[in-house]
Write a protein that holds these residues in place. Structure first.
Motif, mmCIF file in Angstrom:
data_model
loop_
_atom_site.group_PDB
_atom_site.id
_atom_site.type_symbol
_atom_site.label_atom_id
_atom_site.label_comp_id
_atom_site.label_asym_id
_atom_site.label_seq_id
_atom_site.Cartn_x
_atom_site.Cartn_y
_atom_site.Cartn_z
ATOM 1 N N HIS A 146 -2.684 7.977 0.206
ATOM 2 C CA HIS A 146 -3.791 8.362 1.094
ATOM 3 C C HIS A 146 -5.088 8.308 0.310
ATOM 4 O O HIS A 146 -5.079 8.184 -0.929
ATOM 5 C CB HIS A 146 -3.565 9.779 1.651
ATOM 6 N N ILE A 147 -6.207 8.427 1.006
ATOM 7 C CA ILE A 147 -7.483 8.455 0.302
ATOM 8 C C ILE A 147 -7.599 9.751 -0.496
ATOM 9 O O ILE A 147 -6.817 10.689 -0.307
ATOM 10 C CB ILE A 147 -8.677 8.311 1.267
ATOM 11 N N ASN A 148 -8.585 9.805 -1.372
ATOM 12 C CA ASN A 148 -8.841 10.984 -2.195
ATOM 13 C C ASN A 148 -9.355 12.120 -1.319
ATOM 14 O O ASN A 148 -10.517 12.146 -0.930
ATOM 15 C CB ASN A 148 -9.846 10.641 -3.278
ATOM 16 N N GLN A 149 -8.490 13.057 -1.009
ATOM 17 C CA GLN A 149 -8.851 14.139 -0.089
ATOM 18 C C GLN A 149 -9.850 15.132 -0.699
ATOM 19 O O GLN A 149 -10.451 15.916 0.030
ATOM 20 C CB GLN A 149 -7.599 14.875 0.381
ATOM 21 N N ASP A 150 -10.056 15.077 -2.007
ATOM 22 C CA ASP A 150 -11.086 15.916 -2.623
ATOM 23 C C ASP A 150 -12.484 15.501 -2.167
ATOM 24 O O ASP A 150 -13.428 16.280 -2.279
ATOM 25 C CB ASP A 150 -11.012 15.840 -4.156
ATOM 26 N N GLN A 161 6.251 5.942 7.693
ATOM 27 C CA GLN A 161 7.568 5.367 7.412
ATOM 28 C C GLN A 161 7.557 4.518 6.145
ATOM 29 O O GLN A 161 8.486 4.574 5.339
ATOM 30 C CB GLN A 161 8.048 4.570 8.619
ATOM 31 N N SER A 162 6.495 3.746 5.922
ATOM 32 C CA SER A 162 6.449 2.864 4.754
ATOM 33 C C SER A 162 5.762 3.508 3.558
ATOM 34 O O SER A 162 5.946 3.046 2.422
ATOM 35 C CB SER A 162 5.712 1.567 5.104
ATOM 36 N N GLY A 163 4.990 4.554 3.794
ATOM 37 C CA GLY A 163 4.240 5.174 2.717
ATOM 38 C C GLY A 163 2.975 4.426 2.346
ATOM 39 O O GLY A 163 2.309 4.751 1.362
ATOM 40 N N ARG A 164 2.596 3.439 3.129
ATOM 41 C CA ARG A 164 1.362 2.680 2.885
ATOM 42 C C ARG A 164 0.289 3.101 3.882
ATOM 43 O O ARG A 164 0.556 3.831 4.841
ATOM 44 C CB ARG A 164 1.638 1.183 2.990
ATOM 45 N N TYR A 165 -0.919 2.635 3.650
ATOM 46 C CA TYR A 165 -1.994 2.947 4.591
ATOM 47 C C TYR A 165 -3.086 1.898 4.510
ATOM 48 O O TYR A 165 -3.101 1.042 3.610
ATOM 49 C CB TYR A 165 -2.577 4.337 4.321
#
Length: 454
Positions: free
Chosen positions: A333-337, A415-419
């Motif tokens: 995922h993107i940097n949630q910070d 499901q794939s863990g990609r984004y």
């Protein structure tokens, strides 16, 4: 004879009810709420009972500095999160999260988080757009079973919606500055976080901002969209052209693609519904762009009502030109910070695939911000009714030009863990340019070959 008469009367009544069900204009008394108890866009002006959602207070055009690249200063840059939602405390806040957000917290328990900041409802649009919205409220109607509009002006046909499809039309037609050109990037990271960037040059013009537009004969085109891939080299020069129609059942979207390698312009009927998104590595459908776009005819739309929800808002920190793309794109995922969430009121709409229709998403749950009509979160389910993809939009107000829009759109495949992350421009020489002038001739297939020259 009486039976025939009764059947005819019943048929007339049924047709009358059907006609009523697709009418959408509200009374003048209801429309009078716009600008009084409701904002001119139709949101509740007041905050909530405990003050955790504040009253609408539109940002001034000079709310912050604008640098020479067009990037905006963060008017809330000194604030710190009130609290952070994690996998460990998510149960305390689950009533204000979507199933997709909860699933993200559980799938990435060590890295995905939701930092919650004070709420600031500053979204604003120009006065003439507000005037059009108020006019739409009493004059715009649904046609073709909800798949088109009539008597529609420039933005937000149903500021006081009564059905799910009306809320969706508000998202599709919302104000985005009239015309804009932008340089943005897209990343589709592998599960380990490695990625390559695709660079796009977009032009987007609503019909009333194009040279030659005749208000007396507006036609069926809603807006014109042109997207050129400028990098990497193997894709550079590919150009997509779209004429987006108001009623795509009556007159389907017109799309063309110029392939630089073949030097040919082809019609592109696949650029719709669940056709593959441009250079998206299979992670985005055509109707995932802008969170959701296109004809609503394949789904039944149910309005669940409003709810309070934590959504990504005022995302100026994520748009900081001091950031590198590598600061944003991380594994999973993107940097949630770098993200900022606020408690907002959203419209909840459930889209269920109609019997006999086809789409890779059998159900979609939409959560649409009441202040902007922008989709903030969409949970998308596969044919087994399993949560599959979570779309999350990080938005900001371009206060200098009074345009609410997205900073970044992310589509997470559970499901794939990609984004996929689309819309980043931190390292570009220029941010969005609003108000550019264009002619209809610029958006014709004949113009694509010249556009595609590398």
């Amino acid at each position: 004879m009486n039976m025939t008469k009764n059947l005819l009367q019943a048929g007339v009544l049924g047709l009358s009810l059907l006609a009523t069900s697709v009418m959408a204009a509200v009374s003048a008394d209801e429309a009078a709420k716009l600008g009084t108890t409701l904002t001119p866009m139709g949101a509740e002006k007041a905050g909530n009972a405990d003050g955790s959602i504040t009253a609408w207070a539109p940002l001034a055009k000079n709310a912050g500095a604008v640098d020479d690249k067009g990037f905006l200063a963060n008017p809330y840059g000194n604030e710190q999160p009130k609290f952070t939602i994690t996998a460990q405390n998510v149960d305390q806040y689950k009533d204000k999260l979507s199933p997709g957000q909860i699933a993200m917290l559980k799938r990435y328990p060590d890295t995905y988080k939701i930092p919650v900041y004070p709420t600031h409802r500053g979204s604003n649009v120009p006065a003439d757009v507000f005037a059009s919205i108020k006019k739409n409220a009493t004059s715009t109607n649904l046609v073709a079973g909800g798949n088109g509009l009539e008597n529609f002006e420039s933005a937000v046909p149903f500021p006081i919606p009564k059905s799910g499809v009306e809320v969706i039309w508000n998202h599709i037609t919302r104000y985005r500055g009239g015309s804009v050109t932008r340089l943005v990037t897209q990343a589709t990271p592998q599960t380990n976080g490695s990625y390559s960037l695709v660079y796009f040059q977009d032009q987007f013009v609503f019909r009333d901002k194009i040279k030659g537009y005749d208000p007396a004969n507006p036609g069926n085109v809603l807006f014109y969209f042109k997207q050129k891939v400028t990098a990497p080299a193997r894709l550079a020069g590919t150009v997509l052209l779209v004429h987006e129609t108001l009623d795509q059942v009556k007159e389907p979207r017109k799309a063309w693609v110029y392939n630089a390698g073949q030097r040919r312009v082809r019609q592109a009927p696949q650029v719709s519904y669940d056709g593959p998104g441009t250079a998206a590595d299979g992670l985005r459908t055509s109707d995932n762009l802008d969170m959701y776009n296109g004809a609503p005819d394949r789904y039944d739309w149910k309005l669940e009502g409003k709810k309070e929800m934590y959504i990504a808002s005022n995302s100026y920190k994520l748009d900081d030109p001091k950031l590198k793309y590598s600061d944003i794109i991380k594994a999973g995922h993107i940097n949630q910070d770098l993200s900022r969430y606020e408690l907002r009121r959203v419209w909840h709409v459930v889209a269920t695939l109609k019997p006999g229709q086809r789409h890779i998403y059998a159900k979609r749950d939409f959560y649409i911000d009441e202040d902007t009509w922008q989709a903030a979160v969409i949970d998308q389910y596969d044919g087994r009714d399993q949560l599959w993809r979570v779309s999350e939009a990080h938005s900001q107000d371009y206060y200098n030009v009074q345009v609410p829009w997205y900073t970044l759109e992310a589509i997470y495949d559970l499901q794939s863990g990609r984004y996929l992350a689309l819309g980043m421009k931190n390292e570009e020489k220029r941010a969005y340019d609003f108000g550019f002038t264009a002619s209809i001739s610029d958006f014709q297939p004949a113009a694509l070959r010249q556009e595609g020259v590398r």
